[in-house]
Design an enzyme around this catalytic site. Sequence first.
Site, PDB file in Angstrom:
ATOM      1  N   VAL A 312       0.824  -1.223   0.000  1.00 10.15           N
ATOM      2  CA  VAL A 312       0.000   0.000   0.000  1.00 10.15           C
ATOM      3  C   VAL A 312       0.850   1.262   0.000  1.00 10.15           C
ATOM      4  O   VAL A 312       0.364   2.338   0.323  1.00 10.15           O
ATOM      5  CB  VAL A 312      -0.956   0.018   1.213  1.00 10.15           C
ATOM      6  CG1 VAL A 312      -1.939  -1.136   1.139  1.00 10.15           C
ATOM      7  CG2 VAL A 312      -0.184  -0.042   2.529  1.00 10.15           C
ATOM      8  N   SER A 313       2.127   1.135  -0.366  1.00 13.60           N
ATOM      9  CA  SER A 313       3.020   2.295  -0.310  1.00 13.60           C
ATOM     10  C   SER A 313       2.520   3.441  -1.179  1.00 13.60           C
ATOM     11  O   SER A 313       2.720   4.612  -0.857  1.00 13.60           O
ATOM     12  CB  SER A 313       4.439   1.893  -0.733  1.00 13.60           C
ATOM     13  OG  SER A 313       4.423   1.350  -2.058  1.00 13.60           O
ATOM     14  N   ASP A 448     -20.450  -5.726  -7.667  1.00 11.93           N
ATOM     15  CA  ASP A 448     -21.349  -6.141  -6.584  1.00 11.93           C
ATOM     16  C   ASP A 448     -22.369  -5.047  -6.267  1.00 11.93           C
ATOM     17  O   ASP A 448     -22.596  -4.713  -5.102  1.00 11.93           O
ATOM     18  CB  ASP A 448     -20.537  -6.499  -5.336  1.00 11.93           C
ATOM     19  CG  ASP A 448     -21.323  -7.379  -4.356  1.00 11.93           C
ATOM     20  OD1 ASP A 448     -22.315  -7.999  -4.789  1.00 11.93           O
ATOM     21  OD2 ASP A 448     -20.942  -7.451  -3.179  1.00 11.93           O
TER      22      ASP A 448
END
Length: 615
Positions: A312-313, A448
């Site tokens: 997640v850098s 979704d």
Amino acid sequence: MKNRVLCFLNTLFLFILSCDSQAVIEPTTSGYTCSLNQTISPCQTYVYYRAASPDYLDLASVGDLFSVSRLMIANPSNISSVSSPLVPSQSLLVPIQCSCNRINSSLSISYAGLNYTIKKDNTFYLVSSIQFQNLTSYQSVEVVNPSLVPTNLSIGENVIFPIFCKCPDKAQVENQTKYLISYVFQPFDNFSSIARKFGSTTQAIIDVNGNNIKTFQTVFVPVSRLPVFTQPVVAAAAPTAPVSVKTEENKDKVRGLSVGLGICGLLLLLVCGLWGYRETSMKKKRGKYKDEEKPQVIQKKKAVDVDLMDDVSDCLDKYRVFGIDELVEATEGFDEKWHVQGSVYKGYINGILYAIKKMKWNACEELKILQKVNHGNLVKLEGFCIDPEDGNCYLIYEYVENGSLHSWLHSSRSEQLTWKMRLRVAIDVANGLQYIHEHTQPRVVHKDIKSSNILLDGHMRAKIANFGLAKSGCNAITMHIVGTQGYIAPEYLTDGVVSTKMDVFSFGVVLLELVSGREAINEEGKVLWSTVDGILEKKDGKMERLIEWMDDSLRTGESNLLDSVANVVSVAIACLHRDPSRRPSMVDIVYALCKSDDLFSDLSQDFSPGMILAR
């Protein structure tokens, strides 16, 4: 020091110009009026922004101000590295989502609403003119935030700043106009210089804005493609000064000290090794090996922590990284009384209520997708937390007060959604889907869409939530079929085809839920979309069949209501076509639903303070 003084003087000069301009020439006060019938709304466009000292000399700070990632600014601004420092007045193109927003029954304004948290000494005027560089006005901020008192703002209070923008109308689109870039007219500007800067023409700018533009007023520059700015090269560090004799003497001392420390280090390692060997031998004699595994466990946890942070850098510059202690305290150890549904909890952190989604580590893709999107009809991600102890990731979202659309339609609550509210929800969701389908690169497929993933805020406006299954890129094939029964498109279920048209199908099911008040799949396992066949096919008895199929609470007998409902059902049927190529795009759907809105008078009557229901 000299550079700092120059930066300060530059900022002071711009501020004085801004104040002087405000004293003599007021910018547009309430904003730029618009009509949904005339423009293509919403649309992605850009604002021209100048890097400014001291707070906005890097892409991260500018991105935080506009709620976009560094990459989303770097690419259109012709900046090769997101970590590159900026110089004062450097040209930036910042993407915004522009839309026509209804203020009241007689006023609609075109703007991009950006959330800004009030800090010490902030005022509507200072933030508008300094931080946002006159891309909005304090009068417009007051119009958009009628419940706030400008002279009594609290630190930490959230304010919507309406950034002036425009979407091209149909004639402009036909004339190859792709964007109307928002640019603030400067004292040294003229139409010719602006046209050269953006690759437009003087006449085209006049056609959009008129020829009486005043200083610090917003100019909308029509372009068929984004301009390519020549960016300044940041000066390299100054060369190292010649080495003096004294420096050489100091180096000799340092070398001697280093040798001494090295010898001490070797002796220390030898002692530690002997001690370790002794301890190991004793443990073997006692037959105890459990403690030897602990360093490996600790090392493994550290490795997990590093891996998660590496994943997640790219998100660290945009989102707040919460501590696990903050989340535990906010939810009282994830106590049941703070549980919302599924893996979602709520809790107060620094006095602000958040929704906290607890999940095993599979959030990397969701974080990367959420980093690319910024729209009022998408639930906003505020930050995340990684707990390497148990391998969990927590996503922290804005808390949406009124819960899911599913609970409003299908639970035994006394309050009922009127048709105007349902139609507004449909338009909001369609706008959110249009944004992720048309204005993200590559396109995002939600995968979704369902009534339980549509949340309603305090004003009963809809926001799309839960991007856990979302896919960046479309027209792909997958063998791993996921989703919710009753909403899944046939081509995805049978062949695994992932495209934006699968969201269109699911949205069609949501429209049927809004009209009928029925579940997407009943207790017998029959899907809702299979029951709508034939309702509108024959004119004879069409309205009677429609009334029978509608939600009981909507059967008021109003003819204009039935016309509007029939139009929405026809849109739903088009969305549910078994051939995905024959389903409409979300652009067409937004347009058709707005026509349904026109059929059923003014929505604003439905949103009086007495109708705003919060849980």
